[in-house]
Design a protein around this motif. Structure first.
Motif, PDB file in Angstrom:
ATOM      1  N   UNK A 167       0.699  -1.134  -0.187  1.00  0.00           N
ATOM      2  CA  UNK A 167       0.032  -0.491  -0.166  1.00  0.00           C
ATOM      3  C   UNK A 167       0.968   1.368   0.189  1.00  0.00           C
ATOM      4  N   UNK A 168       2.319   1.366   0.306  1.00  0.00           N
ATOM      5  CA  UNK A 168       2.534   2.132  -0.153  1.00  0.00           C
ATOM      6  C   UNK A 168       3.057   2.851  -0.866  1.00  0.00           C
ATOM      7  N   UNK A 169       3.165   2.292  -1.793  1.00  0.00           N
ATOM      8  CA  UNK A 169       2.883   3.814  -3.154  1.00  0.00           C
ATOM      9  C   UNK A 169       2.066   3.950  -3.411  1.00  0.00           C
ATOM     10  N   UNK A 170       0.391   3.639  -3.399  1.00  0.00           N
ATOM     11  CA  UNK A 170      -1.064   4.540  -3.116  1.00  0.00           C
ATOM     12  C   UNK A 170      -1.409   5.012  -2.462  1.00  0.00           C
ATOM     13  N   UNK A 171      -0.680   4.743  -1.091  1.00  0.00           N
ATOM     14  CA  UNK A 171      -0.770   6.195  -0.104  1.00  0.00           C
ATOM     15  C   UNK A 171       0.052   7.471  -0.869  1.00  0.00           C
ATOM     16  N   UNK A 172       1.495   6.930  -1.128  1.00  0.00           N
ATOM     17  CA  UNK A 172       2.177   7.905  -1.582  1.00  0.00           C
ATOM     18  C   UNK A 172       1.175   9.014  -2.115  1.00  0.00           C
ATOM     19  N   UNK A 173       0.716   8.572  -3.350  1.00  0.00           N
ATOM     20  CA  UNK A 173       0.320   9.046  -4.276  1.00  0.00           C
ATOM     21  C   UNK A 173      -0.730   9.874  -4.092  1.00  0.00           C
ATOM     22  N   UNK A 174      -1.705   9.303  -3.148  1.00  0.00           N
ATOM     23  CA  UNK A 174      -2.884   9.770  -3.254  1.00  0.00           C
ATOM     24  C   UNK A 174      -2.668  11.310  -1.940  1.00  0.00           C
ATOM     25  N   UNK A 175      -1.349  11.174  -1.290  1.00  0.00           N
ATOM     26  CA  UNK A 175      -0.883  12.766  -0.602  1.00  0.00           C
ATOM     27  C   UNK A 175      -0.719  13.630  -1.208  1.00  0.00           C
ATOM     28  N   UNK A 176      -0.989  14.791  -0.734  1.00  0.00           N
ATOM     29  CA  UNK A 176      -0.102  16.231  -1.653  1.00  0.00           C
ATOM     30  C   UNK A 176       0.743  16.145  -0.687  1.00  0.00           C
ATOM     31  N   UNK A 177       1.896  16.369  -1.677  1.00  0.00           N
ATOM     32  CA  UNK A 177       3.621  17.334  -0.555  1.00  0.00           C
ATOM     33  C   UNK A 177       3.783  18.000  -0.945  1.00  0.00           C
ATOM     34  N   UNK A 178       4.922  18.097  -0.260  1.00  0.00           N
ATOM     35  CA  UNK A 178       5.373  19.951  -0.481  1.00  0.00           C
ATOM     36  C   UNK A 178       7.483  19.644   0.082  1.00  0.00           C
ATOM     37  N   UNK A 179       8.078  20.640  -1.026  1.00  0.00           N
ATOM     38  CA  UNK A 179       9.007  20.073  -0.500  1.00  0.00           C
ATOM     39  C   UNK A 179       9.538  20.959   1.551  1.00  0.00           C
ATOM     40  N   UNK A 180       9.263  21.287   2.284  1.00  0.00           N
ATOM     41  CA  UNK A 180       9.385  21.606   3.572  1.00  0.00           C
ATOM     42  C   UNK A 180       9.523  20.008   4.459  1.00  0.00           C
ATOM     43  N   UNK A 181       8.611  18.831   3.649  1.00  0.00           N
ATOM     44  CA  UNK A 181       8.578  17.447   4.264  1.00  0.00           C
ATOM     45  C   UNK A 181       9.472  16.415   3.599  1.00  0.00           C
ATOM     46  N   UNK A 182       9.493  14.891   4.712  1.00  0.00           N
ATOM     47  CA  UNK A 182      10.448  13.918   4.242  1.00  0.00           C
ATOM     48  C   UNK A 182       9.458  13.139   4.507  1.00  0.00           C
ATOM     49  N   UNK A 183       8.834  12.769   3.830  1.00  0.00           N
ATOM     50  CA  UNK A 183       8.246  11.487   3.202  1.00  0.00           C
ATOM     51  C   UNK A 183       9.094  10.164   3.819  1.00  0.00           C
ATOM     52  N   UNK A 184       8.800   8.457   4.402  1.00  0.00           N
ATOM     53  CA  UNK A 184       9.967   8.156   4.943  1.00  0.00           C
ATOM     54  C   UNK A 184       8.645   6.599   5.330  1.00  0.00           C
ATOM     55  N   UNK A 185       8.668   5.569   4.194  1.00  0.00           N
ATOM     56  CA  UNK A 185       8.353   4.507   4.905  1.00  0.00           C
ATOM     57  C   UNK A 185       8.755   3.481   6.158  1.00  0.00           C
ATOM     58  N   UNK A 186       7.893   2.770   6.619  1.00  0.00           N
ATOM     59  CA  UNK A 186       9.107   2.021   7.467  1.00  0.00           C
ATOM     60  C   UNK A 186       8.766   0.451   6.997  1.00  0.00           C
ATOM     61  N   UNK A 187       9.088  -0.434   5.602  1.00  0.00           N
ATOM     62  CA  UNK A 187       9.290  -0.857   5.128  1.00  0.00           C
ATOM     63  C   UNK A 187      10.218  -1.355   5.275  1.00  0.00           C
ATOM     64  N   UNK A 188      10.948  -3.339   5.038  1.00  0.00           N
ATOM     65  CA  UNK A 188      12.183  -3.136   5.196  1.00  0.00           C
ATOM     66  C   UNK A 188      12.407  -3.704   3.836  1.00  0.00           C
ATOM     67  N   UNK A 189      11.529  -4.665   2.714  1.00  0.00           N
ATOM     68  CA  UNK A 189      12.046  -4.316   1.716  1.00  0.00           C
ATOM     69  C   UNK A 189      11.680  -3.828   0.588  1.00  0.00           C
ATOM     70  N   UNK A 190      10.250  -2.862   0.583  1.00  0.00           N
ATOM     71  CA  UNK A 190      10.389  -1.579  -0.054  1.00  0.00           C
ATOM     72  C   UNK A 190      11.571  -0.861  -0.713  1.00  0.00           C
ATOM     73  N   UNK A 191      11.606  -0.402  -1.860  1.00  0.00           N
ATOM     74  CA  UNK A 191      12.469   0.592  -2.399  1.00  0.00           C
ATOM     75  C   UNK A 191      12.370   1.795  -2.412  1.00  0.00           C
ATOM     76  N   UNK A 192      12.745   2.984  -2.162  1.00  0.00           N
ATOM     77  CA  UNK A 192      12.697   3.721  -2.700  1.00  0.00           C
ATOM     78  C   UNK A 192      11.324   4.634  -3.345  1.00  0.00           C
ATOM     79  N   UNK A 193      11.879   4.273  -4.910  1.00  0.00           N
ATOM     80  CA  UNK A 193      10.906   4.009  -5.923  1.00  0.00           C
ATOM     81  C   UNK A 193       9.417   4.135  -5.240  1.00  0.00           C
ATOM     82  N   UNK A 194       8.940   3.848  -4.558  1.00  0.00           N
ATOM     83  CA  UNK A 194       7.402   3.664  -4.436  1.00  0.00           C
ATOM     84  C   UNK A 194       6.926   4.693  -3.373  1.00  0.00           C
TER      85      UNK A 194
END
Length: 288
Positions: free
Chosen positions: A70-97
């Motif tokens: 769900x990481x990629x879809x949750x990330x894509x469904x939100x509005x992000x800005x340059x001042x915030x960091x988005x970090x997932x807690x998965x061990x195997x998922x690459x940062x491309x998500x």
């Protein structure tokens, strides 16, 4: 650094109160089930249960504690800005998500605690002293994540780009596969009429002893049992018994034994006994 967590499962349930207790301001919690978010907020001083977008808007660092798929879809469904960091807690998922966040200018990263979260109390106790896999292309974010790990009493382990799946596969040997190996041992004893509780009461001290040996001396020098001794006859009897009584367990036994034999060789097992053990582990129809 104001932290929000999206996801209210087992990992978030342990991590949110731990961060707050360590003095990290957890400002918002969001999840699909509002009741769970409310309950977790009640256990996390300073946090409020909000919707996912509000969690992003309130934070400097957003931790995505959602299932890997769900990481990629949750990330894509939100509005992000340059001042915030988005970090997932998965061990195997690459940062491309997290590309949706990165394209909006947000820093992205991965933070993965090498902790088993099946039992919350045990997980809370294990956080202090745990190793955390850390990856972030940004030096600033990497330093911030490593500082966060230090606040929790942990140790950071940097993961190189593209290495998350291999890192996580290796970790599975020490957790999920260890449980699977114990399950196989208990399954064999079930054929002798030994119930699971009795089997585990006997096998767990063996497992703890072996792990204690590794902790004291490292992998080389800590392997116990007939493979370390070069006891060919015992291995042959194991194979014969499994073939006769539990033949579907034999492939697993052979593969694990071959892996253990590599350690035995590193411990100094002589070439002749090593070759004999390899032959004893080889299927009868394998002429290679």
């Amino acid at each position: 650094m104001r932290v929000s967590i999206i996801g209210t499962g087992r990992v978030a349930g342990v991590l949110a109160p731990a961060l707050a207790s360590a003095g990290v301001p957890v400002v918002a919690l969001a999840g699909r089930a509002s009741a769970r978010a409310d309950a977790l907020a009640a256990r996390t001083p300073g946090a409020r249960a909000v919707n996912a977008q509000s969690a992003v808007d309130r934070a400097d660092l957003v931790l995505l504690a959602v299932p890997d798929d769900a990481i990629a879809s949750v990330c894509a469904g939100l509005h992000w800005r340059a001042e915030v960091a988005c970090v997932h807690l998965s061990g195997a998922t690459e940062l491309g998500a997290l590309d949706a966040a990165a394209q909006a200018g947000a820093a992205v990263g991965g933070l993965h605690p090498l902790v088993a979260f099946a039992e919350a109390e045990a997980a809370r106790a294990a956080l202090a002293g745990a190793v955390w896999g850390v990856e972030a292309p940004s030096d600033n974010l990497r330093a911030a994540l490593e500082g966060l790990v230090a606040r929790l009493g942990g140790t950071p382990l940097r993961i190189p780009p593209g290495g998350r799946a291999l890192y996580h596969a290796g970790a599975n040997y020490a957790a999920a596969f260890l449980v699977a190996t114990l399950a196989e041992g208990a399954r064999l004893w079930a054929h002798l009429g030994v119930d699971e509780g009795t089997a585990l009461a006997a096998l767990l001290p063996l497992a703890r002893g072996a792990l204690g040996g590794v902790a004291r001396t490292g992998l080389v020098g800590s392997l116990p049992g007939p493979l370390a001794r070069g006891d060919v006859g015992t291995i042959q009897r194991h194979v014969e018994a499994l073939q006769a009584e539990v033949p579907d367990a034999l492939p697993f036994y052979r593969e694990v034994s071959r892996a253990a034999l590599k350690v035995a060789r590193a411990q100094g097992l002589d070439a002749g006994r090593s070759a004999a053990l390899s032959a004893a582990l080889r299927p009868a129809d394998d002429v290679g």
